[in-house]
Write a protein that holds these residues in place. Structure first.
Motif, PDB file in Angstrom:
ATOM      1  N   LEU A 282      43.899 -40.785  19.273  1.00 21.48           N
ATOM      2  CA  LEU A 282      42.109 -40.185  19.693  1.00 21.48           C
ATOM      3  C   LEU A 282      41.729 -40.126  17.738  1.00 21.48           C
ATOM      4  O   LEU A 282      42.792 -39.806  17.447  1.00 21.48           O
ATOM      5  CB  LEU A 282      42.297 -39.127  19.879  1.00 21.48           C
ATOM      6  CG  LEU A 282      43.464 -38.804  21.613  1.00 21.48           C
ATOM      7  CD1 LEU A 282      44.135 -36.923  21.408  1.00 21.48           C
ATOM      8  CD2 LEU A 282      42.170 -38.761  22.133  1.00 21.48           C
TER       9      LEU A 282
ATOM     10  N   LEU B 273      40.235 -43.326  22.554  1.00 20.59           N
ATOM     11  CA  LEU B 273      39.259 -42.805  22.736  1.00 20.59           C
ATOM     12  C   LEU B 273      39.018 -43.356  20.576  1.00 20.59           C
ATOM     13  O   LEU B 273      39.488 -41.963  20.181  1.00 20.59           O
ATOM     14  CB  LEU B 273      39.464 -41.217  22.811  1.00 20.59           C
ATOM     15  CG  LEU B 273      38.339 -40.226  22.381  1.00 20.59           C
ATOM     16  CD1 LEU B 273      37.085 -40.566  23.517  1.00 20.59           C
ATOM     17  CD2 LEU B 273      38.543 -38.593  23.086  1.00 20.59           C
TER      18      LEU B 273
ATOM     19  N   LYS C 168      32.801 -36.811  25.530  1.00 18.14           N
ATOM     20  CA  LYS C 168      34.591 -36.633  24.669  1.00 18.14           C
ATOM     21  C   LYS C 168      35.429 -36.948  26.371  1.00 18.14           C
ATOM     22  O   LYS C 168      36.316 -37.619  26.394  1.00 18.14           O
ATOM     23  CB  LYS C 168      35.044 -35.702  24.222  1.00 18.14           C
ATOM     24  CG  LYS C 168      34.098 -35.250  22.970  1.00 18.14           C
ATOM     25  CD  LYS C 168      34.194 -35.766  21.841  1.00 18.14           C
ATOM     26  CE  LYS C 168      34.112 -35.528  20.489  1.00 18.14           C
ATOM     27  NZ  LYS C 168      34.048 -36.877  19.474  1.00 18.14           N
TER      28      LYS C 168
ATOM     29  N   PRO D 145      38.518 -36.416  17.252  1.00 18.41           N
ATOM     30  CA  PRO D 145      38.834 -35.947  19.305  1.00 18.41           C
ATOM     31  C   PRO D 145      37.890 -34.604  19.425  1.00 18.41           C
ATOM     32  O   PRO D 145      37.021 -34.528  19.819  1.00 18.41           O
ATOM     33  CB  PRO D 145      39.934 -35.350  19.834  1.00 18.41           C
ATOM     34  CG  PRO D 145      40.813 -35.286  19.431  1.00 18.41           C
ATOM     35  CD  PRO D 145      39.965 -35.807  17.515  1.00 18.41           C
TER      36      PRO D 145
ATOM     37  N   LEU E 195      46.781 -38.637  16.900  1.00 16.76           N
ATOM     38  CA  LEU E 195      45.153 -38.037  16.452  1.00 16.76           C
ATOM     39  C   LEU E 195      45.173 -38.225  14.800  1.00 16.76           C
ATOM     40  O   LEU E 195      46.284 -38.222  14.360  1.00 16.76           O
ATOM     41  CB  LEU E 195      44.478 -36.929  17.408  1.00 16.76           C
ATOM     42  CG  LEU E 195      45.014 -35.532  17.020  1.00 16.76           C
ATOM     43  CD1 LEU E 195      44.429 -34.604  17.113  1.00 16.76           C
ATOM     44  CD2 LEU E 195      46.538 -35.111  17.349  1.00 16.76           C
TER      45      LEU E 195
ATOM     46  N   LEU F 266      37.235 -39.747  27.647  1.00 22.53           N
ATOM     47  CA  LEU F 266      38.796 -39.773  27.762  1.00 22.53           C
ATOM     48  C   LEU F 266      39.020 -39.885  29.434  1.00 22.53           C
ATOM     49  O   LEU F 266      40.355 -40.643  29.646  1.00 22.53           O
ATOM     50  CB  LEU F 266      38.949 -38.009  27.714  1.00 22.53           C
ATOM     51  CG  LEU F 266      40.664 -37.200  27.653  1.00 22.53           C
ATOM     52  CD1 LEU F 266      41.992 -38.142  26.491  1.00 22.53           C
ATOM     53  CD2 LEU F 266      41.021 -35.946  27.472  1.00 22.53           C
TER      54      LEU F 266
END
Ligand SMILES: Nc1ncnc2c1ncn2[C@@H]1O[C@H](COP(=O)(O)OP(=O)(O)OP(=O)(O)O)[C@@H](O)[C@H]1O
Length: 258
Positions: free
Chosen positions: A166, A87, A149, A169, A198, A153
């Motif tokens: 991510l 993402l 988002k 995010p 992330l 996802l």
């Protein structure tokens, strides 16, 4: 011993005369939720791009699921690609495609399902991110920031990845939407047994979800430890990021919520 999902060894990255990573090492075990933090321009996004093979370091090795990224046959490499979802902060969705077409894209690209199966999978993925089946017909421009988002996802989850990457995010989401996105990732992590990496500047997000913090500073992974251990390290970046007023408040809020 738990399996290493991502392994970066002696990674060196240069853009012209800009040396971004210089002998960087990091091993991430299955099931961790790792927050990668570092100053602006320290090379966090570039590291995510190395992990998925979008860019190659000038030196060093990247291994995913125990294999070098470019190891094995073309089939092996394609199979490895199916095992992670990404993402990205920018360009989360293709703007000319509906939400459904966006989610179907990786499934169609790999040719792993019939059109009927794809329709069912799209509805299933939307349900996983707490969206309705009819949202599949909407264009990205018709969605709120939080829904973009979630839809992105859902696309990242299309191929049932083991590893989820991510990039910022929760950037651009208000605190409520951000907290609900964090809850969603945590429940998916529990249910699907994901490993999550992330990049985040958001201490509330970091404190709420990470099992480990990797600090990228001085062109290396300066530390890889729990948040509590990380906060004790004497370093100017850690001082600014975690022990400033904003940091202390975010961490106090996180403790209240435990
Ligand atoms: N394709 C590229 N060509 C030239 N320089 C690049 C390229 N990609 C990244 N850089 C440079 O590499 C450095 C690291 O960039 P990167 O985007 O990885 O940092 P970051 O830690 O994610 O930053 P931020 O927190 O500001 O998003 C920066 O100095 C950036 O200008």
């Amino acid at each position: 011993m738990s399996e290493t999902v991502v392994s970066l060894s002696d990674v060196v990255t240069r853009f012209g005369s800009n040396l971004v990573h210089d002998g960087l090492n990091l091993d991430i075990a299955r099931g961790e939720i790792v927050a990668l933090v570092g100053g602006s321009g320290s090379g966090k996004t570039t590291l995510l791009r190395h992990i998925i093979g979008l860019t190659q370091p000038a030196a060093g090795q990247v291994r995913l699921f125990g294999e070098p990224l470019d190891g094995g046959s073309i089939d092996d490499q394609v199979n490895r690609k199916r095992r992670f979802g990404v993402l990205f902060q920018q360009g989360a969705l293709f703007s000319a495609f509906t939400v459904g077409e966006n989610i179907a894209f990786p499934l169609r690209e790999l040719g792993v399902a019939t059109e009927d199966e794809i329709r069912q999978l799209v509805s299933l993925k939307l349900a996983m991110v707490e969206m309705e089946a009819q949202h599949a017909a909407l264009m990205p421009a018709e969605l709120s920031g939080g829904m973009v988002k979630r839809a992105a996802l859902a696309r990242a989850l299309a191929l049932e990845p083991e590893l989820l990457l991510l990039d910022e995010p929760t950037a651009g989401l208000d605190p409520d939407r951000s907290a609900s996105f964090v809850r969603l990732i945590l429940s998916l992590h529990r249910e699907l047994g994901l490993t999550v990496v992330l990049v985040t500047h958001d201490l509330d997000t970091l404190a709420a979800m990470s099992s480990k913090v990797a600090v990228l500073a001085d062109r290396k992974i300066l530390s890889y430890a729990s948040l509590e251990e990380t906060m004790l390290i004497e370093h100017p970046f850690i001082e600014r990021f975690f022990r400033g007023e904003h940091g202390r408040r975010a961490l106090a809020r996180a403790k209240e919520n435990i």
